[in-house]
Design an enzyme around this catalytic site. Sequence first.
Site, short mmCIF file in Angstrom:
data_model
loop_
_atom_site.label_atom_id
_atom_site.label_comp_id
_atom_site.label_asym_id
_atom_site.label_seq_id
_atom_site.Cartn_x
_atom_site.Cartn_y
_atom_site.Cartn_z
N LYS A 14 0.84 -1.19 0.00
CA LYS A 14 0.00 0.00 0.00
C LYS A 14 0.88 1.24 0.00
CE LYS A 14 -4.53 0.78 0.13
NZ LYS A 14 -5.46 0.11 -0.81
N THR A 59 -3.90 -5.33 0.14
CA THR A 59 -3.30 -4.02 0.41
C THR A 59 -4.20 -3.20 1.34
OG1 THR A 59 -4.26 -2.91 -1.53
CG2 THR A 59 -2.16 -4.07 -1.83
N ASP A 60 -5.50 -3.45 1.31
CA ASP A 60 -6.39 -2.77 2.24
C ASP A 60 -6.09 -3.18 3.68
OD1 ASP A 60 -8.82 -0.98 2.46
OD2 ASP A 60 -9.56 -2.76 3.51
N PHE A 171 32.16 30.42 -8.45
CA PHE A 171 32.35 29.29 -9.36
C PHE A 171 33.30 29.75 -10.46
CE2 PHE A 171 30.78 26.20 -12.69
CZ PHE A 171 31.40 25.11 -12.10
N ARG A 188 28.17 35.12 -5.98
CA ARG A 188 26.87 34.85 -6.59
C ARG A 188 25.89 34.41 -5.52
NH1 ARG A 188 27.32 28.73 -9.23
NH2 ARG A 188 28.21 27.75 -7.37
N VAL A 251 29.28 23.99 -5.43
CA VAL A 251 28.30 23.17 -4.71
C VAL A 251 28.94 21.85 -4.30
CG1 VAL A 251 26.06 22.03 -4.87
CG2 VAL A 251 26.40 24.26 -5.95
N GLN A 252 29.79 21.30 -5.16
CA GLN A 252 30.45 20.03 -4.87
C GLN A 252 31.26 20.11 -3.57
OE1 GLN A 252 30.17 21.45 -7.83
NE2 GLN A 252 30.17 19.97 -9.51
N ASN A 278 20.71 23.06 -8.47
CA ASN A 278 20.88 24.51 -8.47
C ASN A 278 19.53 25.20 -8.64
OD1 ASN A 278 23.83 23.94 -10.21
ND2 ASN A 278 23.81 24.99 -8.27
N HIS A 280 18.69 28.64 -9.79
CA HIS A 280 19.42 29.73 -10.40
C HIS A 280 18.69 31.06 -10.24
CE1 HIS A 280 22.43 27.15 -12.16
NE2 HIS A 280 21.50 26.42 -12.74
#
Length: 319
Positions: A14, A59-60, A171, A188, A251-252, A278, A280
């Site tokens: 479920k 599943t119920d 960057f 930035r 970012v890395q 990102n 932007h």
Amino acid sequence: MSETGFLSYARYGKDKVRVLRVVREGKWHHIVEYNVQALLEGDIETSYTEADNSVVVATDSIKNITYYLAKISPHVLVPERFALHLATHLVSKYAHIHKAFVTVEQLRWSRIPVSGEQGPAEHPHAFLRDGDDKRIVKVELDASKGKDKLTAKVTAGISDLLVLKTTESAFTNFVRDKYTTLVEVDDRILSTSIDLSYTFAPLAISAPTDADVEQFVLPDIVPGSVWDLAVPTRARAATLDIFASDNSASVQATLYRMAQRVLAENASVLTVSYALPNKHYIPVDMRYLGVENLVPAQAEVFMPIAAPSGLITATIERK
């Protein structure tokens, strides 16, 4: 009918079971809101290959079990513990079910601050949605070696945690060739929607001993383990602290520092993964009006860009 293929994999259950649970301690109430997915594996092949429904737990019924445990479980306020309780019950109750996969998504609710006789206070039973980020817990409970030899793998984390900083992000010095149009920038806006997941060391789970296999007994709490209630708080705080304080070269690089901090602060966490798309924000060119808005120090009006976006991912493992 001749068969040209064979069943190599089967799992069912479920999805999107929505649960709001209120826990009352007198006038002081606690709430959690979950979206739950519970899937089963086991001796269920004939339901696919021979139309034999005698091996199917409806599943119920899985949905009803989820609501019932949300009612009776003393662990319902902690998504890791509730997911393990639910998975343990499912594999313990049905002899032919050997694995349960439970995912719990917890939505944010925080207490509304109000004025009290002694100053600001948290309201005992009024709450607000103070963010779109969610706690995510994924549990794999394995009983394939016996109902008395239960083992679990747990991954937890955060999704959709939107953050932004207006400076101390650069960057530069990236690969330049005939396809490169991106301008290097030493200052930035940095914004992303953080998805964090961390995986704990596998753990043994005590089998329930009551007739209805509804009990779930916690072991001794080891700091930094899946049972430690402070792990999610530390992981979120570490992520936000590094994002805010890191003078980001990329970012890395910021991602890597986040993951190292989570590993350092939580001894039983084996791997940490981030996915950082990102978000932007492009400075608007106003030179046609004689207004400078492109130089980083003078860029103040930006255009949010939804797509396309960069996507930075990595997994860092404990040595």
